[in-house]
Design an enzyme around this catalytic site. Structure first.
Site, PDB file in Angstrom:
ATOM      1  N   LYS A  64       0.847  -1.192   0.000  1.00  0.00           N
ATOM      2  CA  LYS A  64       0.000   0.000   0.000  1.00  0.00           C
ATOM      3  C   LYS A  64       0.880   1.238   0.000  1.00  0.00           C
ATOM      4  O   LYS A  64       1.907   1.282   0.688  1.00  0.00           O
ATOM      5  CB  LYS A  64      -0.899  -0.034   1.234  1.00  0.00           C
ATOM      6  CG  LYS A  64      -1.921   1.092   1.324  1.00  0.00           C
ATOM      7  CD  LYS A  64      -2.780   0.893   2.566  1.00  0.00           C
ATOM      8  CE  LYS A  64      -3.822   1.986   2.729  1.00  0.00           C
ATOM      9  NZ  LYS A  64      -4.647   1.775   3.952  1.00  0.00           N
ATOM     10  N   SER A 139      -9.547   1.950   3.219  1.00  0.00           N
ATOM     11  CA  SER A 139      -8.750   2.732   2.290  1.00  0.00           C
ATOM     12  C   SER A 139      -7.837   1.887   1.413  1.00  0.00           C
ATOM     13  O   SER A 139      -7.313   2.351   0.407  1.00  0.00           O
ATOM     14  CB  SER A 139      -7.897   3.735   3.073  1.00  0.00           C
ATOM     15  OG  SER A 139      -6.988   3.064   3.931  1.00  0.00           O
ATOM     16  N   SER A 163      -9.467  -0.489   7.406  1.00  0.00           N
ATOM     17  CA  SER A 163      -8.956  -0.348   6.043  1.00  0.00           C
ATOM     18  C   SER A 163      -8.263  -1.569   5.471  1.00  0.00           C
ATOM     19  O   SER A 163      -7.878  -1.574   4.306  1.00  0.00           O
ATOM     20  CB  SER A 163      -7.995   0.855   5.966  1.00  0.00           C
ATOM     21  OG  SER A 163      -8.703   2.049   6.123  1.00  0.00           O
TER      22      SER A 163
END
Length: 472
Positions: A64, A139, A163
């Site tokens: 990420k 997210s 997330s």
């Protein structure tokens, strides 16, 4: 798909075995995933950037884009960090390198990990591999979508209020938010420091356990980290004999849980009983009545402090201005998107003179009660179970203009995050041909127990979690 290997169905554990048996080299495996990315990522937009060279002897991994990577741009999905190239690796990235894993690329994320759909990324939304008109969650939607679509065998995300767990549920992956303090945050772009945790996303429970084994443990660069009380175990038992599963009444009573999600969840509880588990009800009234407002005072307050460092002076983009103040104002206005601005304002207000005790201080007191409430539940149960998300994946744009509706996506994941507890998403069925996630919550440092429970459920269900539209 690559003629070398079918990345769409390949698990990380199987990929490791292929490399160890010399049936495929690490470089060939890396190239196969890059080929898959080239074929599908224009549509799905999982990656913000890829890395062509396979500098390692192990299998590839996606990170990420809040995880700092030496020599590879790290933007946290924000224009204010456009062009920022770290000169060091985050501890989790360094540990992956030591384990021989090769970096495939940096995955898309809501800006500064603030969101539940990946629509807040300054670089455009990621899309769900099951239906590209739908969100992949957030997210960490980029990582979840990449694993689901076979564009990475596994990946690392970050979880502040859900997330990792929520996008894993919406994309049909297994995702772990570890116990707070078991994984280093050093080198991870900070959102809310008392909540942020890095964790693995993969196709199977055993894959998640393997990756957690690589990244977990104390780090001298992060004073909040601790040594694990026991080694990470790979689960193999397909029974749940004697496991006590608690189902919070307040969670399952939420009207926002879609009928299809509820049906898949209840069927999974019945299956767990058939595997030998004992299922009963418990009460977490404060957690589900006050968890969401508590989180949206604490997290924005910490974000307003953490994001104060982005001023255009030290790194990232810089706006033009006649004075220093003007330059900073223009930099932050142009560099931050709407959601970071919204949370900075909320957090600054909550921390301001005259309001600190009434808002931030009171939220911290409620958080303490939520911690105690969970501890009380674990006196009677080994794990707690809820749906991970009240809904399956929803259309892109459906909630983008309604922040409160978007925040409600995390109603079920937030309370355990506030309590610093580990949570595991395991796919448990389908609704409208879209994946549904089961959330398993355990006491601190109970990851091995969650892996055992999740593995037994996973094996008993035997779901086909390859998006039908991508199967040849």
């Amino acid at each position: 798909m690559s003629p070398i290997v079918d990345t769409l169905t390949l698990t990380a554990e199987d990929a490791i075995a292929l490399v160890e048996r010399d049936e495929i080299s690490a470089a060939e495996l890396h190239a196969a995933y890059l080929e898959a990315i080239g074929e599908h990522d224009e549509e799905l937009h999982c990656y913000l950037r890829t890395v062509d060279e396979a500098n390692g002897a192990g299998i590839p991994i996606a990170l990420k884009d809040v995880i700092s990577t030496r020599g590879v741009e790290t933007t946290a999905g924000s224009r204010i960090l456009s062009g920022y190239v770290p000169v060091f690796d985050a501890t989790v990235a360094a540990r992956c390198k030591v384990a021989g894993l090769t970096l495939l690329g940096k995955t898309n994320t809501d800006e500064f990990a603030m969101g539940s759909s990946t629509e807040n990324s300054a670089y455009g939304p990621s899309r769900n591999p099951w239906n590209p008109d739908l969100v992949p969650g957030g997210s960490g939607g980029g990582t979840a979508a990449a694993v689901s679509a076979g564009l990475a065998p596994w990946g690392l995300g970050s979880d502040t209020g859900g997330s990792i767990k929520q996008p894993s549920a919406l994309c049909g992956n297994v995702g772990l938010r570890p116990t707070y303090g078991t994984v280093s945050r050093y080198g991870v772009v900070a959102f809310a420091s008392s909540l942020d945790q890095v964790g693995p996303v993969a196709k199977t429970v055993r894959d998640v356990a393997l990756l957690y084994r690589i990244i977990a443990g104390r780090d001298a660069a992060d004073s909040t980290t601790v040594e694990l009380p026991e080694p990470v175990e790979l689960p193999s038992d397909e029974r749940l004999d004697g496991l006590r599963i608690g189902v919070p009444r307040q969670a399952v009573a939420l009207e926002s849980i879609e009928p299809g999600v509820r049906a898949a969840f209840e069927a999974t509880l019945a299956l767990a009983e058939g595997l030998g588990a004992e299922v009963g009800e418990c009460d977490l009234p404060l957690s589900f009545d006050y968890g969401l407002p508590c989180y949206y005072l604490i997290a924005p307050a910490e974000a307003s402090s953490n994001l104060a460092r982005y001023d255009g002076v030290r790194y990232g983009v810089r706006g033009e201005g006649d004075t220093y103040r003007d330059m900073v104002e223009r930099t932050r206005d142009a560099g931050f998107g709407d959601e970071p601005k919204r949370r900075i304002m909320l957090g600054t207000y909550a921390l301001s003179a005259g309001y600190y005790d009434a808002y931030y201080g009171q939220a911290q007191r409620v958080r303490t009660l939520i911690v105690r409430e969970h501890a009380s539940a674990f006196e009677h149960f080994d794990v707690l179970a809820t749906p991970t998300s009240p809904t399956v994946a929803f259309p892109i744009g459906d909630r983008a203009a309604d922040p409160l509706a978007m925040y409600a996506c995390d109603l079920l994941t937030i309370p355990s995050c506030l309590a610093g507890l580990p949570g595991l998403n395991v796919p448990c069925g389908f609704s409208d041909e879209l994946p549904v996630g089961l959330q398993l919550i355990g006491p601190q440092f109970s990851e091995n127990g969650l892996f055992r429970a999740g593995y037994a459920v996973e094996r008993a269900l035997g779901l086909d979690l390859v998006p039908a539209r991508l199967q040849s």
